[in-house]
Motif scaffolding. Structure first.
Motif, PDB file in Angstrom:
ATOM      1  N   GLY A 229      -5.016   6.746   7.534  1.00 53.64           N
ATOM      2  CA  GLY A 229      -5.547   5.553   7.238  1.00 53.64           C
ATOM      3  C   GLY A 229      -6.124   5.597   5.740  1.00 53.64           C
ATOM      4  O   GLY A 229      -6.253   4.404   4.955  1.00 53.64           O
ATOM      5  N   SER A 230      -6.202   6.556   5.176  1.00 53.12           N
ATOM      6  CA  SER A 230      -6.597   6.777   3.806  1.00 53.12           C
ATOM      7  C   SER A 230      -5.667   6.092   2.744  1.00 53.12           C
ATOM      8  O   SER A 230      -4.416   5.899   3.200  1.00 53.12           O
ATOM      9  CB  SER A 230      -7.095   8.220   3.259  1.00 53.12           C
ATOM     10  OG  SER A 230      -5.850   8.753   3.402  1.00 53.12           O
ATOM     11  N   ALA A 231      -5.946   6.202   1.598  1.00 50.80           N
ATOM     12  CA  ALA A 231      -5.000   5.597   0.408  1.00 50.80           C
ATOM     13  C   ALA A 231      -3.905   6.797   0.208  1.00 50.80           C
ATOM     14  O   ALA A 231      -2.710   6.461   0.267  1.00 50.80           O
ATOM     15  CB  ALA A 231      -5.798   5.397  -0.676  1.00 50.80           C
ATOM     16  N   GLN A 232      -4.310   8.051   0.346  1.00 51.34           N
ATOM     17  CA  GLN A 232      -3.336   9.175   0.188  1.00 51.34           C
ATOM     18  C   GLN A 232      -2.162   9.192   1.504  1.00 51.34           C
ATOM     19  O   GLN A 232      -1.144   9.230   1.288  1.00 51.34           O
ATOM     20  CB  GLN A 232      -3.937  10.432   0.098  1.00 51.34           C
ATOM     21  CG  GLN A 232      -3.049  11.634  -0.488  1.00 51.34           C
ATOM     22  CD  GLN A 232      -3.724  12.977  -0.285  1.00 51.34           C
ATOM     23  OE1 GLN A 232      -4.886  12.931   0.078  1.00 51.34           O
ATOM     24  NE2 GLN A 232      -3.101  13.911  -0.864  1.00 51.34           N
ATOM     25  N   TRP A 233      -2.799   8.766   2.519  1.00 44.72           N
ATOM     26  CA  TRP A 233      -2.006   8.981   3.854  1.00 44.72           C
ATOM     27  C   TRP A 233      -0.869   7.627   3.665  1.00 44.72           C
ATOM     28  O   TRP A 233       0.164   7.980   3.640  1.00 44.72           O
ATOM     29  CB  TRP A 233      -3.072   8.562   4.846  1.00 44.72           C
ATOM     30  CG  TRP A 233      -2.320   8.619   6.325  1.00 44.72           C
ATOM     31  CD1 TRP A 233      -2.025   9.732   6.822  1.00 44.72           C
ATOM     32  CD2 TRP A 233      -2.082   7.490   7.131  1.00 44.72           C
ATOM     33  NE1 TRP A 233      -1.689   9.564   8.160  1.00 44.72           N
ATOM     34  CE2 TRP A 233      -1.412   8.011   8.461  1.00 44.72           C
ATOM     35  CE3 TRP A 233      -1.940   6.012   7.021  1.00 44.72           C
ATOM     36  CZ2 TRP A 233      -1.052   7.212   9.376  1.00 44.72           C
ATOM     37  CZ3 TRP A 233      -1.648   5.320   7.912  1.00 44.72           C
ATOM     38  CH2 TRP A 233      -1.168   5.808   9.382  1.00 44.72           C
ATOM     39  N   ALA A 235      -0.016   6.370   0.786  1.00 48.62           N
ATOM     40  CA  ALA A 235       1.051   6.672  -0.189  1.00 48.62           C
ATOM     41  C   ALA A 235       1.991   7.783   0.312  1.00 48.62           C
ATOM     42  O   ALA A 235       3.346   7.564   0.137  1.00 48.62           O
ATOM     43  CB  ALA A 235       0.062   7.331  -1.221  1.00 48.62           C
ATOM     44  N   LEU A 236       1.971   8.615   1.124  1.00 50.02           N
ATOM     45  CA  LEU A 236       2.762   9.614   1.537  1.00 50.02           C
ATOM     46  C   LEU A 236       3.747   8.852   2.497  1.00 50.02           C
ATOM     47  O   LEU A 236       4.670   9.101   2.758  1.00 50.02           O
ATOM     48  CB  LEU A 236       1.933  10.745   2.512  1.00 50.02           C
ATOM     49  CG  LEU A 236       1.309  11.618   1.578  1.00 50.02           C
ATOM     50  CD1 LEU A 236       0.476  12.683   2.277  1.00 50.02           C
ATOM     51  CD2 LEU A 236       2.292  12.414   0.710  1.00 50.02           C
ATOM     52  N   SER A 244      -0.203   8.888  -5.369  1.00 45.81           N
ATOM     53  CA  SER A 244      -1.449   9.206  -4.637  1.00 45.81           C
ATOM     54  C   SER A 244      -2.244   9.918  -5.460  1.00 45.81           C
ATOM     55  O   SER A 244      -3.568   9.755  -5.192  1.00 45.81           O
ATOM     56  CB  SER A 244      -0.800   9.941  -3.393  1.00 45.81           C
ATOM     57  OG  SER A 244      -0.611  11.151  -3.850  1.00 45.81           O
ATOM     58  N   ASP A 245      -1.969  10.669  -6.334  1.00 42.69           N
ATOM     59  CA  ASP A 245      -3.164  11.495  -7.176  1.00 42.69           C
ATOM     60  C   ASP A 245      -4.009  10.354  -7.760  1.00 42.69           C
ATOM     61  O   ASP A 245      -5.094  10.549  -7.795  1.00 42.69           O
ATOM     62  CB  ASP A 245      -2.258  12.332  -8.104  1.00 42.69           C
ATOM     63  CG  ASP A 245      -1.589  13.365  -7.456  1.00 42.69           C
ATOM     64  OD1 ASP A 245      -1.893  13.751  -6.595  1.00 42.69           O
ATOM     65  OD2 ASP A 245      -0.803  13.807  -8.221  1.00 42.69           O
TER      66      ASP A 245
END
Lengths: 250, 224, 245
Positions: A229-233, A235-236, A244-245
């Motif tokens: 649920g995070s932004a990185q998640w 993005a992936l 994502s970075d």
């Protein structure tokens, strides 16, 4: 492996090789030639020390297997495996030299004489040990099963010997040796035994080093799991990893 | 002692009942044994397939059928984790080994009862001189083979090893049994000797050593 | 470790505890599977054991059912130290596992009789008939187990585990692969057993189901006990947080 052990290994290898050279020189220039068989008889000075060292390697494997069953430490298993591998190599030499002798003495590469049969059976027992090790993936199961087999195989050796002796014998029972011949035999024991101990030690150290690198499993340096649920998640999930970075860093 | 005995009876009875119910093992192994006798008979040809070569042929048949028996009777324990059920119960691990050994030995004897007459007949091997010695030697030999085979069948079945490995593990270990029994038979049937000597000692020692060691070791190999 | 409910008195009689573990460890070939576990399960309690795959749940179940010995620490069942040779102790433990632990070629009745007799029961036949009625298999009691559906096999397996009337019931993933009706039957059965005074330890994956069924939850994470509290005092989300990560 630090530099000190490396030096030791190198020194041991050089010493063993030098002694082999000396023993070979002695065999060629000093040892008298036997009358009936000629030069071929000299294979005997290699055959007997190697045969006895085969047995020693099997003994080490047996002791290490009992050690494993007792303590359940992988180092014992590595020792058992190393010495069994060396035992197979030595036993192959025993078989080959035995066959060379047989060809010269009786004109046949193979006869079902008790000692040749015994060497062949011993060789089979320990080759199967190596095959068992190769067929099992799980390290603890492999260690356990091969330890049980190794114990059974070693206990089998005296029975193999006794049963082989039931067969008709044409092998020399006891050979009359001149003093010079006895001396050669004694000298040959030194490099062969050194080589045996050296090969077992080297194989063992190699196995331990491998176990240690394997022990540094990725779990020790695990990256933190990506929070669902995070932004990185997200993005992936959407396949644009490059963004994502930025999003994580902001 | 009485519970031990009744537990062994219970477990051997269980194996025989399963065999009677599923009829998976015996038909298969007996046919395999007969096929081996026939193939070797044909391969050796009319000249060589005679007399003492019957002993070698019988041993090949016994060993391959035996190994298949051991695999099958142990597979029963691995289906649905039945062995774990036994291990949970207040049953000594040695009892589990001994009952499996007895069940395997009974199966091997059943095979021998069919395969031996076939081998003796096809190879015109005259047993009449000492049929009891023949039975005793083969019985002792089979006990040794079953002792080692039962242990390793438990080992092999608990791993995902390919079939055929059991034969490779068992055969080199039981070679002394094959040599000793063959030499004993040659002594009796060809040279007219009495039963006894080193050969018999090797057979008995093999049985005693490997039944005892397997019985002791069985507990360890069951624990995963 | 977060421990909300501490034992009320230090001198709680040991016999009142079905399971008491202190510093329990299990090491398999240099790998630590269970690390320094300490917990107490009072008699008659219904406890859920939760944790991710590989957290050590099954290993703990195997130790408690005496299938494998611990590597270290102390473990007592019903106030007595655990010894693998103790046949008497084995009679008080029943294990239900995702494996059926049955002989496929035998009927449920034959399986139950066999295991009952191995436990030294005299009335094995009678008990087998009763249990098969209880798990609603009376009409299939003489068919071989290999013809059974997953649910029927699991019900037979439960009857097998209950055959010797154990005081401590260890249920390791008993719902794995069961359909809704069978799940419901098994839930009811475990509940009834608990109501009649048996201690139940249920290793499970379904957090909400576990919180609903059990009175207390234990959570394992990588071999360590990270939560031990009454199920009424935690939410599923909190448990999930303890399990993961």
């Amino acid at each position: 492996m630090n530099s000190k052990t490396k030096t030791l290994i190198a020194a041991g290898t050089v010493l063993t090789l030098a002694l082999f050279g000396a023993a070979l020189a002695m065999l060629v220039y000093y040892t008298p030639t036997e009358k009936s068989m000629g030069q071929i008889q000299k294979v005997f000075y290699i055959h007997l020390p190697v045969a006895i060292n085969t047995f020693l390697a099997c003994l080490v494997s047996f002791i290490a297997s009992v050690g494993y069953l007792w303590t359940r430490r992988m180092s014992w298993d590595d020792l058992a495996a190393s010495s069994a591998k060396v035992a197979v190599v030595l036993c192959s030499i025993v078989l080959l030299t035995g066959m060379i002798w047989g060809k010269a003495a009786w004109g046949q590469w193979w006869t079902w004489s008790p000692r040749l049969t015994f060497s062949l059976m011993l060789w089979l027992l320990y080759v199967v040990y190596l095959i068992i090790r190769n067929s099992i993936d799980s390290a603890p199961r492999r260690a356990l099963i091969s330890a049980v087999y190794s114990v059974i195989a070693f206990l089998d050796v005296p029975l193999v010997y006794l049963s082989a002796r039931l067969m008709q014998d044409i092998h020399p029972q006891s050979i009359e040796l001149e003093p010079a011949m006895k001396l050669t035999l004694l000298v040959w024991f030194i490099p062969v035994t050194l080589a045996n101990a050296g090969m077992i030690t080297l194989r063992y150290m190699l196995a331990r080093a491998q176990a240690e690198t394997a022990g540094q499993s990725p779990t020790d340096q695990q990256q933190p799991a990506i929070e669902p649920g995070s932004a990185q998640w997200h993005a992936l999930l959407n396949g644009n990893g490059s963004t994502s970075d930025r999003e994580v860093n902001k | 002692m009485r519970t031990t005995l009744s537990q062994i009876l219970l477990l051997v009875g269980k194996d025989l009942r399963i065999e009677a119910r599923s009829r998976q093992t015996l038909g298969l192994v007996i046919t395999l044994g007969l096929l081996i006798v026939v193939v070797l008979g044909l391969g050796l040809g009319a000249e060589a397939a005679k007399g003492y070569s019957a002993m070698a042929v019988l041993w090949v048949a016994y060993l391959f059928s035996g190994v298949l028996c051991f695999e099958k009777t142990m597979a029963v324990e691995r289906h649905e984790g039945a062995m774990a059920g036994l291990l949970l119960a207040p049953v000594d691990r040695g009892v589990i080994y001994l009952s499996k050994l007895i069940a395997n030995l009974l199966m091997m004897l059943a095979v021998a009862l069919v395969v031996t007459p076939a081998g003796v007949l096809f190879f015109s091997f005259d047993l009449s001189a000492a049929p009891l010695s023949f039975a005793l030697i083969m019985g002792l030999g089979m006990l040794g083979v079953a002792a080692v085979g039962t242990l390793f069948a438990a080992v092999v079945s608990s791993t995902r090893l390919a079939g055929g490995l059991l034969a490779m593990v068992v055969f080199p270990v039981v070679l002394p049994v094959v040599i000793a029994s063959t030499q004993l038979m040659l002594g009796i049937f060809r040279d007219g000797k009495e039963l006894g000597g080193t050969g018999l000692a090797v057979l008995i020692a093999f049985d005693v050593i490997f039944v005892t060691v397997s019985w002791l070791v069985f507990e360890w190999i069951l624990e995963p | 470790m977060r421990s909300i409910e501490r034992s009320t008195s230090a001198q709680a009689a040991a016999a009142e505890l079905a399971v008491h573990a202190r510093n329990l460890r299990k090491v398999i070939d240099d790998r630590v599977i269970l690390d320094d576990l300490g917990f107490a399960i009072p008699r008659g309690r219904y406890i859920a054991l939760l944790g991710a795959n590989g957290a050590g749940k099954s290993t703990l179940m195997r130790i408690l059912s005496m299938l494998t010995p611990p590597s270290g620490g102390e473990l007592s069942l019903f106030g007595q130290p655990l010894r693998s040779t103790s046949a008497g102790m084995r009679r008080r433990i029943g294990l239900i596992s995702h494996q059926a632990m049955l002989y496929r070629d035998l009927s449920p009745r034959e399986n139950l009789r066999l295991f009952g007799k191995l436990y030294g029961m005299r009335n094995a036949d009678q008990r087998a008939t009763q249990l098969l009625q209880l798990v609603n298999l009376a009409d299939r009691a003489d068919d071989p187990v290999k013809n059974f559906s997953r649910g029927m096999t699991q019900r037979t397996a439960i009857a097998r585990a209950l055959m010797h009337d154990p005081d401590l019931i260890l249920a390791d993933e008993p719902f794995a692969g069961l359909d809704a009706p069978s799940t419901h039957t098994v839930e009811l059965l475990l509940d009834a057993l608990n109501k009649s005074g048996r201690t139940i330890l249920l290793a499970n994956h379904d957090i909400e189901q576990s919180l609903r069924l059990a009175q207390q939850v234990l959570v394992l994470r990588r071999g360590k006990l990270v939560l031990d509290c009454p199920s009424s005092q935690v939410s599923a989300a909190e448990v999930l947080k303890e399990i993961g990560g």
